[in-house]
Design a protein around this motif. Structure first.
Motif, PDB file in Angstrom:
ATOM      1  N   ALA A 184       5.054   6.625  54.637  1.00 54.56           N
ATOM      2  CA  ALA A 184       5.309   8.035  54.981  1.00 54.56           C
ATOM      3  C   ALA A 184       6.594   8.171  55.211  1.00 54.56           C
ATOM      4  N   SER A 185       7.335   7.017  55.805  1.00 49.23           N
ATOM      5  CA  SER A 185       8.664   7.116  56.379  1.00 49.23           C
ATOM      6  C   SER A 185       9.626   6.961  55.063  1.00 49.23           C
ATOM      7  N   SER A 186       9.304   6.458  53.868  1.00 49.64           N
ATOM      8  CA  SER A 186      10.088   6.078  53.009  1.00 49.64           C
ATOM      9  C   SER A 186      10.449   7.246  51.939  1.00 49.64           C
ATOM     10  N   VAL A 187       9.799   8.448  52.009  1.00 54.16           N
ATOM     11  CA  VAL A 187       9.735   9.415  51.136  1.00 54.16           C
ATOM     12  C   VAL A 187      10.155  10.781  51.676  1.00 54.16           C
ATOM     13  N   HIS A 188      10.697  11.768  50.938  1.00 56.51           N
ATOM     14  CA  HIS A 188      10.699  13.036  51.200  1.00 56.51           C
ATOM     15  C   HIS A 188       9.322  13.732  51.181  1.00 56.51           C
ATOM     16  N   THR A 189       9.153  14.743  52.008  1.00 57.44           N
ATOM     17  CA  THR A 189       7.795  15.351  52.032  1.00 57.44           C
ATOM     18  C   THR A 189       8.027  16.285  50.853  1.00 57.44           C
ATOM     19  N   ALA A 190       7.081  16.354  49.968  1.00 54.03           N
ATOM     20  CA  ALA A 190       6.740  17.217  48.594  1.00 54.03           C
ATOM     21  C   ALA A 190       5.098  17.559  48.699  1.00 54.03           C
ATOM     22  N   ARG A 191       5.120  18.890  47.970  1.00 51.09           N
ATOM     23  CA  ARG A 191       3.852  19.405  47.661  1.00 51.09           C
ATOM     24  C   ARG A 191       3.517  18.901  46.393  1.00 51.09           C
ATOM     25  N   VAL A 192       2.346  18.356  46.304  1.00 46.60           N
ATOM     26  CA  VAL A 192       1.767  17.865  45.013  1.00 46.60           C
ATOM     27  C   VAL A 192       0.259  18.201  44.825  1.00 46.60           C
ATOM     28  N   LEU A 193       0.351  18.854  43.459  1.00 44.91           N
ATOM     29  CA  LEU A 193      -1.156  19.389  43.081  1.00 44.91           C
ATOM     30  C   LEU A 193      -1.817  18.238  42.176  1.00 44.91           C
ATOM     31  N   LEU A 194      -2.815  17.797  42.803  1.00 46.16           N
ATOM     32  CA  LEU A 194      -3.515  16.780  41.997  1.00 46.16           C
ATOM     33  C   LEU A 194      -5.077  17.499  41.608  1.00 46.16           C
ATOM     34  N   VAL A 195      -4.840  17.367  40.062  1.00 43.99           N
ATOM     35  CA  VAL A 195      -6.334  18.020  39.462  1.00 43.99           C
ATOM     36  C   VAL A 195      -6.759  16.909  38.934  1.00 43.99           C
ATOM     37  N   GLU A 196      -8.099  16.404  39.479  1.00 41.58           N
ATOM     38  CA  GLU A 196      -9.083  15.362  39.067  1.00 41.58           C
ATOM     39  C   GLU A 196     -10.497  15.669  39.205  1.00 41.58           C
ATOM     40  N   ASP A 197     -11.098  15.253  38.321  1.00 44.78           N
ATOM     41  CA  ASP A 197     -12.594  15.893  38.461  1.00 44.78           C
ATOM     42  C   ASP A 197     -13.393  14.921  38.993  1.00 44.78           C
ATOM     43  N   VAL A 204      -5.965  11.113  49.856  1.00 42.42           N
ATOM     44  CA  VAL A 204      -5.959  10.435  51.129  1.00 42.42           C
ATOM     45  C   VAL A 204      -4.715   9.369  51.028  1.00 42.42           C
ATOM     46  N   ALA A 205      -4.784   8.644  50.128  1.00 46.25           N
ATOM     47  CA  ALA A 205      -3.566   7.810  49.912  1.00 46.25           C
ATOM     48  C   ALA A 205      -1.953   8.237  49.849  1.00 46.25           C
ATOM     49  N   LEU A 206      -2.061   9.382  48.984  1.00 46.57           N
ATOM     50  CA  LEU A 206      -0.891  10.267  49.027  1.00 46.57           C
ATOM     51  C   LEU A 206      -0.422  10.651  50.117  1.00 46.57           C
ATOM     52  N   GLU A 207      -1.243  11.167  50.763  1.00 41.85           N
ATOM     53  CA  GLU A 207      -0.858  11.796  52.159  1.00 41.85           C
ATOM     54  C   GLU A 207      -0.313  10.664  53.227  1.00 41.85           C
ATOM     55  N   ARG A 208      -0.861   9.624  52.914  1.00 40.77           N
ATOM     56  CA  ARG A 208      -0.292   8.432  53.599  1.00 40.77           C
ATOM     57  C   ARG A 208       1.025   8.036  53.416  1.00 40.77           C
ATOM     58  N   TYR A 209       1.519   8.429  52.240  1.00 43.67           N
ATOM     59  CA  TYR A 209       2.814   8.325  51.864  1.00 43.67           C
ATOM     60  C   TYR A 209       3.642   9.422  52.344  1.00 43.67           C
ATOM     61  N   GLY A 210       3.064  10.328  52.849  1.00 43.98           N
ATOM     62  CA  GLY A 210       4.062  11.528  53.405  1.00 43.98           C
ATOM     63  C   GLY A 210       3.767  12.753  52.474  1.00 43.98           C
ATOM     64  N   TYR A 211       3.142  12.957  51.312  1.00 47.22           N
ATOM     65  CA  TYR A 211       3.184  13.956  50.491  1.00 47.22           C
ATOM     66  C   TYR A 211       1.993  15.144  51.104  1.00 47.22           C
ATOM     67  N   GLU A 212       2.404  16.163  50.732  1.00 45.85           N
ATOM     68  CA  GLU A 212       1.300  17.225  51.257  1.00 45.85           C
ATOM     69  C   GLU A 212       0.357  17.643  49.849  1.00 45.85           C
ATOM     70  N   VAL A 213      -0.813  17.292  49.808  1.00 42.84           N
ATOM     71  CA  VAL A 213      -1.639  17.360  48.864  1.00 42.84           C
ATOM     72  C   VAL A 213      -2.511  18.482  48.735  1.00 42.84           C
ATOM     73  N   ARG A 214      -2.701  19.351  47.434  1.00 43.01           N
ATOM     74  CA  ARG A 214      -3.693  20.217  47.115  1.00 43.01           C
ATOM     75  C   ARG A 214      -4.495  19.511  46.107  1.00 43.01           C
ATOM     76  N   ALA A 215      -5.749  19.554  45.985  1.00 42.45           N
ATOM     77  CA  ALA A 215      -6.384  18.970  44.921  1.00 42.45           C
ATOM     78  C   ALA A 215      -7.544  20.035  44.462  1.00 42.45           C
TER      79      ALA A 215
END
Length: 240
Positions: free
Chosen positions: A5-18, A28-39
């Protein structure tokens, strides 16, 4: 070694996966990298979320119920240049080509390791946030201010990151803009596909040259078909 999470800038990500398990695992994995995820679990819900909220990056599975990822990408491109990363279960299938033709910037093949997915996301976000300025040779004419490149009726403002053809503004997605700037930095010089994959897509390994070919096709549709010349067996070059 720093945490992910410390190596990237926070970004808002939309993940569309069925797939429920895959969607939760990626989130969960992307949130650990510091991303804000909406699914979202289907294309129509993903489209509604996209229209109601602001996102820095979209990750779209190709196979989605209701509205598939390719259709969703097309709908997104009607109004937005937000970076789009497609996920496909068939790396050599027609869905990859269709997704790139619909306007996606890049793709990954499932199953995909999280670090590979994050690497592709970082590359797309860098293109969207910090597009590079071209430094062309004398084949492209500069203004006195040094930030306007002219190739016939093609004008590129490297300060404002704007492109004009015959005085008409042309909207380019981040990857398309970076590809054009790479050509503008070397007018008349043949650029091989693997060079473009390295310098535009940030591939540190051999990637799929289809992403180059289809992005060139999209540029030609927007800028004029004769602007970028194919040199068979080698690559592409921008006409001086």
């Amino acid at each position: 070694m720093s945490s992910p999470a410390s190596s990237v800038h926070t970004a808002r990500v939309l993940l569309v996966e069925d797939d429920d398990l895959m969607r939760r695992s990626f989130a969960v994995a992307l949130e650990r990298y510091g991303y804000e995820v909406r699914a979202a679990a289907d294309g129509l819900t993903g489209l509604e979320m996209f229209r109601e909220e602001d996102f820095d990056l979209l990750i779209l599975d190709v196979m989605l119920p209701g509205l598939d990822g390719i259709g969703l990408c097309r709908r997104v491109r009607e109004t937005s240049l937000v970076p789009v990363l497609m996920m496909s279960a068939r790396g050599d299938g027609l869905d990859v080509v269709a997704g790139l033709e619909a306007g996606a910037d890049d793709y990954v093949v499932k199953p995909v390791e999280t670090y590979v997915l994050v690497a592709r996301m970082r590359s797309l976000l860098r293109r969207a946030t910090y597009p590079p300025a071209a430094d062309p040779d004398p084949g492209g004419e500069r203004t006195a201010e040094g930030n306007l490149l002219e190739f016939g009726d093609l004008r590129i403002d490297t300060a404002g990151m704007e492109v004009f053809v015959s005085g008409r503004p042309v909207a380019l997605a981040p990857t398309e803009l970076k590809l054009l700037l790479e050509f503008a930095a070397h007018p008349g010089v043949v650029l091989e596909r693997h060079t473009l994959l390295r310098d535009v897509w940030d591939y540190g390994w051999d990637g799929d040259s289809r992403v180059v070919d289809l992005c060139v096709q999209r540029l030609r549709r927007k800028l004029g078909r004769d602007r970028i010349e194919t040199v068979r067996g080698f690559g592409y070059k921008l006409r001086r």
